[in-house]
Design a protein around this motif. Structure first.
Motif, mmCIF file in Angstrom:
data_model
loop_
_atom_site.group_PDB
_atom_site.id
_atom_site.type_symbol
_atom_site.label_atom_id
_atom_site.label_comp_id
_atom_site.label_asym_id
_atom_site.label_seq_id
_atom_site.Cartn_x
_atom_site.Cartn_y
_atom_site.Cartn_z
ATOM 1 N N THR A 166 -10.785 -4.646 44.021
ATOM 2 C CA THR A 166 -9.700 -4.410 44.721
ATOM 3 C C THR A 166 -8.985 -5.054 45.879
ATOM 4 O OG1 THR A 166 -10.641 -2.032 44.857
ATOM 5 C CG2 THR A 166 -8.494 -2.392 46.331
ATOM 6 N N LEU A 167 -10.088 -6.058 46.249
ATOM 7 C CA LEU A 167 -9.356 -7.578 46.814
ATOM 8 C C LEU A 167 -8.531 -8.976 46.183
ATOM 9 C CD1 LEU A 167 -12.604 -7.895 48.593
ATOM 10 C CD2 LEU A 167 -10.705 -7.074 49.539
ATOM 11 N N CYS A 174 -9.444 -0.682 37.701
ATOM 12 C CA CYS A 174 -9.923 0.082 38.334
ATOM 13 C C CYS A 174 -9.838 0.941 38.315
ATOM 14 C CB CYS A 174 -8.444 -0.766 39.373
ATOM 15 S SG CYS A 174 -8.481 -1.909 40.734
ATOM 16 N N SER A 222 -7.362 -7.815 43.572
ATOM 17 C CA SER A 222 -6.170 -7.024 43.024
ATOM 18 C C SER A 222 -4.990 -7.661 44.197
ATOM 19 C CB SER A 222 -6.366 -5.492 42.900
ATOM 20 O OG SER A 222 -4.933 -5.013 42.435
ATOM 21 N N SER A 223 -5.423 -7.063 45.494
ATOM 22 C CA SER A 223 -4.619 -6.830 46.916
ATOM 23 C C SER A 223 -4.161 -8.473 46.936
ATOM 24 C CB SER A 223 -5.136 -6.658 47.591
ATOM 25 O OG SER A 223 -6.065 -5.378 47.894
ATOM 26 N N SER A 224 -5.290 -9.643 46.486
ATOM 27 C CA SER A 224 -4.160 -10.301 46.777
ATOM 28 C C SER A 224 -3.688 -10.774 45.962
ATOM 29 C CB SER A 224 -6.487 -11.655 46.743
ATOM 30 O OG SER A 224 -6.294 -11.217 47.888
ATOM 31 N N GLN A 248 2.089 -12.923 44.873
ATOM 32 C CA GLN A 248 3.323 -12.032 43.964
ATOM 33 C C GLN A 248 4.579 -12.009 44.785
ATOM 34 O OE1 GLN A 248 2.720 -10.427 40.169
ATOM 35 N NE2 GLN A 248 4.926 -8.771 40.641
ATOM 36 N N GLN A 280 -6.013 -3.722 37.292
ATOM 37 C CA GLN A 280 -5.029 -2.760 36.903
ATOM 38 C C GLN A 280 -5.813 -1.268 36.144
ATOM 39 O OE1 GLN A 280 -3.436 -1.217 39.568
ATOM 40 N NE2 GLN A 280 -4.026 0.538 38.791
ATOM 41 N N GLN A 283 -1.838 -9.383 44.459
ATOM 42 C CA GLN A 283 -0.556 -8.956 44.841
ATOM 43 C C GLN A 283 0.794 -9.182 46.100
ATOM 44 O OE1 GLN A 283 -0.753 -4.114 45.236
ATOM 45 N NE2 GLN A 283 -2.234 -4.240 44.235
ATOM 46 N N ILE A 284 -0.018 -10.038 47.123
ATOM 47 C CA ILE A 284 0.358 -10.804 48.071
ATOM 48 C C ILE A 284 0.585 -11.649 47.424
ATOM 49 C CG2 ILE A 284 -0.097 -11.998 50.332
ATOM 50 C CD1 ILE A 284 -2.867 -9.403 51.126
ATOM 51 N N ARG A 293 -16.156 -2.393 42.149
ATOM 52 C CA ARG A 293 -14.617 -1.591 42.842
ATOM 53 C C ARG A 293 -13.836 -1.955 43.927
ATOM 54 N NH1 ARG A 293 -15.477 2.999 43.623
ATOM 55 N NH2 ARG A 293 -15.200 4.320 41.866
ATOM 56 N N ASN A 294 -14.748 -1.972 44.839
ATOM 57 C CA ASN A 294 -14.915 -3.046 46.357
ATOM 58 C C ASN A 294 -14.377 -4.739 46.210
ATOM 59 O OD1 ASN A 294 -15.403 -1.342 47.702
ATOM 60 N ND2 ASN A 294 -17.552 -1.816 48.831
#
Length: 243
Positions: A47-48, A80, A50-52, A57, A77, A54-55, A43-44
């Motif tokens: 999640t990174l 996750c 996914s966040s990257s 985008q 997603q 999104q940034i 997950r860790n």
């Protein structure tokens, strides 16, 4: 992943043999710890990632037009969500007890679900009937809420954009009986025997862990959960919990 047959066989063996009970209890503890560690370690970094994305985008909206970009975001997603549900399933038999009003819990869930439908501008007709005077209940409030929300979400998926969902709760003698009913597509008869098995799903993008976790949580409270369904009338899930 252990299935219901494995668990039932181990429970019988633990009842019959004290040495087996100690060994199996330790194996189960190790099993749960391993699953939790694996889910956590995956997950860790996920999640990174996914966040990257999104940034990226947000800074470069044009990437949304790239081939397979949307599918990639949906796949991440889904992974996750799967890891979150795996953690929920893995810990579904571990309860943190408190004393609370089951009536208030059900009413709060009903209000929250109704608000979520309104926010989504859904055409689903939702109603509830929570009998007053149900008294206090001793159990895991958060996990029971997960059970009911899972049933409501399944009902929502079953009826689509239009349909009816009805949530009820009542005290019958020494039991609390909670029903979630919908007039959706129903569950085919040949699927009924496996709907509570882990990783068995008949929904698009489903994980197959929601109903299995709901069953384990209910049984950890000493209760039962069952489904009655037909294509003509829809589906009713009934959760019965001893008081």
């Amino acid at each position: 992943m252990l299935n219901n047959i494995d668990i039932n066989q181990m429970n019988r063996l633990m009842e019959e043999n004290e040495d087996a009970r100690q060994i199996i209890s330790q194996l189960l503890k190790n099993h749960h710890t391993t699953v939790s560690m694996i889910a956590h370690e995956i997950r860790n970094p996920l999640t990174l990632v996914s966040s990257s994305l999104q940034i990226i985008q947000a800074q470069h909206p044009e990437v949304k037009e790239f081939h397979n970009w949307s599918q990639t975001m949906e796949d991440i997603q889904f992974m996750c969500d799967l890891l979150n549900e795996l953690s929920t399933f893995n810990n579904s038999s571990t309860l943190h007890h408190s004393v609370f009003s089951i009536e208030k819990l059900l009413k709060n869930i009903a209000v929250s679900f109704a608000i979520s439908l309104d926010a989504a501008e859904s055409h689903i007709e939702f109603s509830s009937k929570i009998t007053p005077g149900m008294g206090d209940f001793t159990g895991d409030k958060i996990k029971l809420e997960e059970v009911i929300l899972n049933l409501l979400q399944n009902a929502k998926d079953a009826v689509g954009n239009q349909g009816r969902i009805f949530l009820s709760g009542e005290r019958i003698n020494d039991s609390v009986v909670i029903r979630c009913q919908d007039n959706g597509c129903g569950i085919p008869a040949d699927h009924m025997d496996t709907i509570f098995d882990p990783f068995v799903t008949y929904k698009e993008n489903g994980t197959g862990l929601g109903l299995s976790a709901a069953k384990r949580i209910t049984e950890a409270h000493g209760g039962t959960i069952r489904a009655d369904s037909s294509p003509e009338s829809g589906t009713v899930f009934t959760v019965t919990l001893p008081v």
